[in-house]
Design a protein around this motif. Structure first.
Motif, PDB file in Angstrom:
ATOM      1  N   ASN A 107       0.832  -1.208   0.000  1.00 32.67           N
ATOM      2  CA  ASN A 107       0.000   0.000   0.000  1.00 32.67           C
ATOM      3  C   ASN A 107       0.866   1.257   0.000  1.00 32.67           C
ATOM      4  O   ASN A 107       1.682   1.447   0.897  1.00 32.67           O
ATOM      5  CB  ASN A 107      -0.924   0.023   1.222  1.00 32.67           C
ATOM      6  CG  ASN A 107      -1.805   1.262   1.215  1.00 32.67           C
ATOM      7  OD1 ASN A 107      -2.290   1.678   0.165  1.00 32.67           O
ATOM      8  ND2 ASN A 107      -2.011   1.866   2.362  1.00 32.67           N
ATOM      9  N   TRP A 111      -5.731   6.510   2.673  1.00 33.44           N
ATOM     10  CA  TRP A 111      -7.056   6.190   2.159  1.00 33.44           C
ATOM     11  C   TRP A 111      -8.037   7.362   2.234  1.00 33.44           C
ATOM     12  O   TRP A 111      -9.169   7.235   1.768  1.00 33.44           O
ATOM     13  CB  TRP A 111      -7.619   4.989   2.910  1.00 33.44           C
ATOM     14  CG  TRP A 111      -7.355   5.069   4.389  1.00 33.44           C
ATOM     15  CD1 TRP A 111      -8.158   5.613   5.338  1.00 33.44           C
ATOM     16  CD2 TRP A 111      -6.178   4.618   5.064  1.00 33.44           C
ATOM     17  NE1 TRP A 111      -7.566   5.541   6.569  1.00 33.44           N
ATOM     18  CE2 TRP A 111      -6.342   4.924   6.447  1.00 33.44           C
ATOM     19  CE3 TRP A 111      -5.004   3.986   4.661  1.00 33.44           C
ATOM     20  CZ2 TRP A 111      -5.382   4.614   7.402  1.00 33.44           C
ATOM     21  CZ3 TRP A 111      -4.047   3.684   5.611  1.00 33.44           C
ATOM     22  CH2 TRP A 111      -4.237   3.989   6.957  1.00 33.44           C
ATOM     23  N   TYR A 123     -12.353   7.169  -3.873  1.00 32.37           N
ATOM     24  CA  TYR A 123     -11.649   6.660  -2.693  1.00 32.37           C
ATOM     25  C   TYR A 123     -12.624   6.448  -1.539  1.00 32.37           C
ATOM     26  O   TYR A 123     -12.555   5.441  -0.824  1.00 32.37           O
ATOM     27  CB  TYR A 123     -10.537   7.627  -2.290  1.00 32.37           C
ATOM     28  CG  TYR A 123      -9.187   7.166  -2.766  1.00 32.37           C
ATOM     29  CD1 TYR A 123      -8.220   6.715  -1.881  1.00 32.37           C
ATOM     30  CD2 TYR A 123      -8.881   7.156  -4.122  1.00 32.37           C
ATOM     31  CE1 TYR A 123      -6.979   6.282  -2.322  1.00 32.37           C
ATOM     32  CE2 TYR A 123      -7.649   6.717  -4.583  1.00 32.37           C
ATOM     33  CZ  TYR A 123      -6.702   6.282  -3.671  1.00 32.37           C
ATOM     34  OH  TYR A 123      -5.490   5.841  -4.124  1.00 32.37           O
ATOM     35  N   ALA A 128     -11.030   3.337  -0.224  1.00 35.62           N
ATOM     36  CA  ALA A 128     -10.760   3.400   1.216  1.00 35.62           C
ATOM     37  C   ALA A 128     -11.243   2.169   1.979  1.00 35.62           C
ATOM     38  O   ALA A 128     -10.464   1.550   2.719  1.00 35.62           O
ATOM     39  CB  ALA A 128     -11.346   4.678   1.808  1.00 35.62           C
ATOM     40  N   ILE A 131      -9.017  -0.777   0.959  1.00 31.65           N
ATOM     41  CA  ILE A 131      -7.651  -0.666   1.455  1.00 31.65           C
ATOM     42  C   ILE A 131      -7.592  -1.074   2.922  1.00 31.65           C
ATOM     43  O   ILE A 131      -6.757  -1.885   3.337  1.00 31.65           O
ATOM     44  CB  ILE A 131      -7.113   0.768   1.280  1.00 31.65           C
ATOM     45  CG1 ILE A 131      -6.838   1.066  -0.199  1.00 31.65           C
ATOM     46  CG2 ILE A 131      -5.823   0.965   2.091  1.00 31.65           C
ATOM     47  CD1 ILE A 131      -6.468   2.516  -0.473  1.00 31.65           C
TER      48      ILE A 131
END
Length: 346
Positions: A107, A111, A123, A128, A131
């Motif tokens: 990563n 986020w 996102y 988000a 992630i």
């Protein structure tokens, strides 16, 4: 049979060309964080295999469904970039665990995006939650940022968090063109960047009219900066050649949590293209530039104007900055150096 294979998933982008053909490529993120390091491992004989472009009989992307078609008996690790968009992340992890496969998530992004970022809605709704869900189930998370590592450490996860910086493979054609014959008789400023960086560029506050500025022809950047010349947008496997066109790389950032989580990739690229760096005095550049020695750092508009003018009037400084930066960072930003860290968690 020993488990020593690492599977690396690449997100394949497909674009229709003017002649009707389909061109497959990958994002800049997958290129730097997955393709460059793991292709280097393959070239050196490591047991690594890419997947992600396979399709079913109807032409639909198989994605992670392709895992069901692999013999996983000798697979030790599955590496994914940023996130996997799944309906149930915990069941996916259980499925991998039952087969003895570890999940490594790479990563490189915080986020939560700023309000003026064009990707904020995507996102918020898609990236988000995925992630964070992937970090939660990962065995290992690799990242190019100490700041981002600390942010991820506050999430609910038992993953080992490891910093592995973006790096350059100087043997790749993106960078192998450099024969050390750049012209330093004048300061030639340049900016290479993706979409969504207008706010960053505006932080410089420089009137570029008197200067030789070359900017990638994207996002209205040349018009905004009144650049003297432009560079065409290149695909991710060829963009490094743009560094031929300038000897000072502009690295402005609007300092916020999102940009503090980014990597000093442009410093690495500058080291391998004989390019000096002038950047915002903020994370991520502050830790990798010694102002006045390995590059120049700018705190505000006045700083930018003063230091741009200084390089313009004293181009001999550029070579000194380059040589000092190479001495300090060239080995550090070599893909083999960072891969030694990466291999410790595989």
């Amino acid at each position: 049979m020993s488990r020593d294979v690492t599977l690396v998933h690449l997100k394949i982008k497909e674009e229709r060309q003017p002649d009707g053909s389909i061109h497959q490529s990958i994002s800049g993120v997958d290129y730097h964080r997955l393709y460059v390091p793991y292709k280097r491992m393959i070239d050196k004989g490591e047991r690594v295999q890419f997947f992600g472009w396979e399709k079913d009989e109807d032409g639909n992307s198989l994605g992670y469904e392709m895992l069901k078609q692999f013999d996983l008996s000798n697979v030790k690790n599955l590496v994914i970039g940023r996130f996997a968009q799944l309906t149930n992340h915990k069941k996916f992890k259980e499925w991998l665990t039952d087969r003895g496969v570890r999940l490594i998530v790479d990563n490189d992004d915080f986020w939560e995006l700023e309000n003026d970022n064009p990707a904020q809605e995507y996102y918020k709704k898609v990236a988000a939650p995925n992630i964070m869900a992937c970090i939660e189930i990962a065995d290992v998370v690799t990242t190019p940022s100490e700041y981002l590592r600390d942010k991820m450490g506050k999430l609910r996860t038992n993953a080992e968090l490891v910093v592995v910086h973006n790096a350059v493979n100087p043997e790749h054609e993106n960078w192998s063109w450099n024969e050390g014959d750049k012209d330093f008789s004048e300061a030639r400023f340049g900016y290479v960047g993706a979409l969504g960086h207008k706010k960053d560029l505006q932080t410089m506050g420089v009137d570029w009219t008197p200067y030789n500025l070359n900017v990638v022809n994207l996002g209205g950047y040349p018009e905004m900066l009144k650049a003297k010349s432009t560079m065409p947008v290149e695909n991710i496997f060829e963009y490094g050649r743009q560094y031929k066109e300038f000897n000072v790389s502009l690295c402005p950032v609007k300092s916020n949590i999102f940009t503090r989580c980014k990597s000093p990739l442009k410093v690495a690229e500058a080291v391998y293209t004989d390019t000096a760096v002038i950047a915002t005095d903020a994370i991520p550049y502050r830790e990798f530039i010694e102002d006045g020695k390995t590059g120049l750092l700018c705190k505000h508009h006045l700083d930018w104007r003063k230091k741009v003018k200084m390089l313009h009037e004293n181009p001999s400084m550029i070579e000194d900055l380059i040589e000092a930066s190479k001495d300090k960072w060239k080995e550090f930003f070599h893909v083999d150096t960072q891969n030694e860290i990466r291999k410790q968690v595989l």
